[in-house]
Design an enzyme around this catalytic site. Structure first.
Site, PDB file in Angstrom:
ATOM      1  N   ARG A 230       3.377  19.823  31.274  1.00 48.14           N
ATOM      2  CA  ARG A 230       4.597  19.238  31.835  1.00 48.14           C
ATOM      3  C   ARG A 230       5.628  19.224  30.720  1.00 48.14           C
ATOM      4  NH1 ARG A 230       3.382  13.540  34.479  1.00 48.14           N
ATOM      5  NH2 ARG A 230       5.626  13.725  34.930  1.00 48.14           N
ATOM      6  N   HIS A 231       6.898  19.060  31.072  1.00 46.14           N
ATOM      7  CA  HIS A 231       7.935  18.899  30.030  1.00 46.14           C
ATOM      8  C   HIS A 231       7.649  17.601  29.274  1.00 46.14           C
ATOM      9  CE1 HIS A 231       9.531  15.772  32.597  1.00 46.14           C
ATOM     10  NE2 HIS A 231       9.379  16.623  33.621  1.00 46.14           N
ATOM     11  N   ASN A 237      12.415   9.945  33.145  1.00 44.17           N
ATOM     12  CA  ASN A 237      11.046   9.378  33.173  1.00 44.17           C
ATOM     13  C   ASN A 237      11.090   7.946  32.663  1.00 44.17           C
ATOM     14  OD1 ASN A 237       9.403  12.454  32.039  1.00 44.17           O
ATOM     15  ND2 ASN A 237       9.824  11.731  34.121  1.00 44.17           N
ATOM     16  N   ARG A 281      15.004  19.932  30.835  1.00 42.56           N
ATOM     17  CA  ARG A 281      13.871  19.289  30.178  1.00 42.56           C
ATOM     18  C   ARG A 281      12.706  20.231  29.882  1.00 42.56           C
ATOM     19  NH1 ARG A 281      14.573  17.529  35.388  1.00 42.56           N
ATOM     20  NH2 ARG A 281      12.813  17.157  36.785  1.00 42.56           N
ATOM     21  N   GLU A 301      11.401  21.580  39.707  1.00 43.12           N
ATOM     22  CA  GLU A 301      10.660  20.473  40.319  1.00 43.12           C
ATOM     23  C   GLU A 301      10.921  20.379  41.830  1.00 43.12           C
ATOM     24  OE1 GLU A 301       8.223  18.956  40.587  1.00 43.12           O
ATOM     25  OE2 GLU A 301       8.177  17.016  39.588  1.00 43.12           O
ATOM     26  N   HIS A 366       6.980  21.088  35.878  1.00 43.90           N
ATOM     27  CA  HIS A 366       7.123  19.702  36.331  1.00 43.90           C
ATOM     28  C   HIS A 366       5.864  19.243  37.058  1.00 43.90           C
ATOM     29  CE1 HIS A 366      11.449  20.256  35.514  1.00 43.90           C
ATOM     30  NE2 HIS A 366      11.164  21.500  35.861  1.00 43.90           N
TER      31      HIS A 366
END
Ligand SMILES: Nc1ncnc2c1ncn2[C@@H]1O[C@H](COP(=O)(O)OP(=O)(O)OP(=O)(O)O)[C@@H](O)[C@H]1O
Length: 450
Positions: A230-231, A237, A281, A301, A366
């Site tokens: 994932r980033h 977040n 990201r 995403e 994502h």
């Protein structure tokens, strides 16, 4: 709301009949097709004739058992094939099956005609898929990879097993009638020569069949790995917001600086290509990686539509009906103006196809997209995949093997928030109670698991 897949648009049932000598990768191909179609929500199942033969008590036969002049053994093998076909037909009827794969050698025209007749009687489209190879090095590698450890050779010395298996192949060679350009011109078939060095296709009639053909044409068996990440932790977040196109947080950037070492530790000097989404990201996360990079829109995403940029608490308050509906069927639920998991799988199909063609790839993307890609490789059912917990700041290594994928998890020592939301709550973060039975699919894996 009705969801249409290729299968129910055409209202079609297909039987893929594998053809070929032992150790030509038939079971490998058959299992991959089932995994691919199931991932696309097309009901598929493999019926392996060898398993039926073993269930009938002929568990450890030597090569003589496969001699076509051995009438008693031939009867047992014929019975196993009849049982497999009977179960397959029952599966189409009882479970609304769409694509069955009859995994056996089916080396004689007489056997194939028998299957063809049964398919025609049941209004099922037969498609023959032959794997043909004269590359003896590859055959020996295949025997070493899978056959020595087959239940047929349990407890038998590997060298004895290899020699016996080669003898078994020679028994089949005596009667083998490969699919023929002239004699089989009326059949629907695909012939793969030395994996996919050359592919012959004949009378492919439907879209579903052509999808299967396209898929098998893209398969290769060279060893390689796929890494998923994932980033790094993003500003959204931290603020518990979904969607958006925010930058990484300070801890997210720390992960991006650590990532090259993490990858090197896992991949050594192997060359690889990095795929990211088009969002900031993922590209910031990959910016320190010293490899070729490609940005794919398809890796963006899941689109949260009108809920983009909101926290789960805000969604629950503003759209309580939607919030509940999503929890009830997370795979099918589509955000107003946005996407569902099913939509994401459909847009990821070209990514999966390209992944099958490629060698070493690192994907930085994502949470929802990663769940879908992971589900493909690990055969995770649809109702479970949207609930998998895939933590931030963790590199996942996937190594496709003959019959499955080996997973290794490498955690970067950089703290991050948890973005995991369990069923029935708007709070993010893993609770100590097992609120969602599927959430630990990835967390519970030992460091390296098969
Ligand atoms: N198209 C292909 N041609 C040759 N080998 C392949 C091909 N695809 C996969 N393989 C290799 O074949 C091996 C698996 O063999 P598999 O058990 O599937 O053979 P099989 O033809 O089903 O044999 P059997 O008839 O004895 O069950 C794996 O090592 C895999 O890498």
């Amino acid at each position: 709301m009705a969801f249409y897949t290729v299968s129910n648009v055409e209202n079609l049932r297909v039987c893929v009949v594998m053809v070929g000598l032992p150790a030509r990768g038939k079971s490998f191909i058959a299992q991959k097709i089932v995994r691919y179609l199931s991932w696309l929500s097309i009901k598929a199942k493999c019926f392996n004739v060898g398993n039926y033969r073993r269930q009938s008590g002929s568990g450890h036969p030597n090569a003589e058992f496969f001699d076509f002049n051995n009438t008693e053994a031939f009867g047992i093998r014929q019975k196993a094939a009849e049982q497999a076909v009977a179960d397959m037909m029952a599966w189409y009827e009882r479970e609304n099956g769409v694509v069955a794969i009859l995994d056996g050698t089916n080396t004689t025209r007489e056997r194939r005609d028998w299957i063809l007749k049964i398919c025609r009687e049941h209004a099922i489209e037969p498609m023959f898929l032959e794997s043909w190879s004269d590359d003896m090095d590859m055959v020996l590698r295949n025997i070493s990879d899978v056959k020595k450890s087959s239940p047929d050779y349990e407890g038998i010395d590997p060298e004895v097993a290899t020699n016996d298996f080669l003898k078994r192949i020679s028994k089949y060679e005596k009667v083998y009638e490969p699919l023929d350009h002239e004699l089989d011109k009326n059949l629907t078939y695909v012939k793969l020569i030395n994996v996919a060095q050359e592919v012959i296709i004949n009378r492919i009639q439907t879209y579903l069949e052509s999808r299967v053909v396209f898929y098998v044409m893209n398969l290769h068996i060279r060893p390689r790995c796929i890494w998923l990440s994932r980033h790094g932790e993003s500003l959204y977040n931290v603020e518990k917001k979904i969607g958006g196109d925010s930058w990484l947080s300070e801890r997210g950037f720390r992960y991006s600086y650590k990532l090259p070492d993490l990858v090197k530790q896992s991949a050594g000097d192997a060359d690889l290509t990095v795929w990211t989404s088009t969002l900031i990201r993922t590209q910031q996360t990959a910016q320190e990686l010293p490899y070729k990079q490609l940005h794919w829109k398809a890796l963006d995403e899941l689109d949260a539509g009108v809920c983009d940029g909101m926290t789960y608490e805000e969604i629950e308050e503003k759209y309580p009906g939607d919030f509940k509906a999503r929890d009830e069927n997370k795979y099918e639920y589509r955000y107003p103006g946005g996407e569902s998991y099913r939509d994401v799988v459909i847009r990821l199909e070209p990514i999966i196809m390209e992944l099958e063609r490629q060698e070493n790839i690192l994907i930085v993307t994502h949470q929802a997209v990663l769940r879908c890609i992971y589900a493909y490789f690990m055969n995770v059912p649809q109702e479970e995949s949207p609930w998998m917990s895939i933590p931030l700041h963790t590199l996942i290594k996937l190594e496709p093997k003959a019959y499955g994928t080996k997973v290794t998890r490498i955690k970067a020592d950089v703290p991050a928030v948890s973005t995991y939301k369990e069923k029935g709550t708007s709070q993010v973060g893993e609770s100590t109670q097992d609120g969602t039975k599927f959430r630990n699919i990835l967390l519970n894996l030992p460091e390296s698991s098969k």
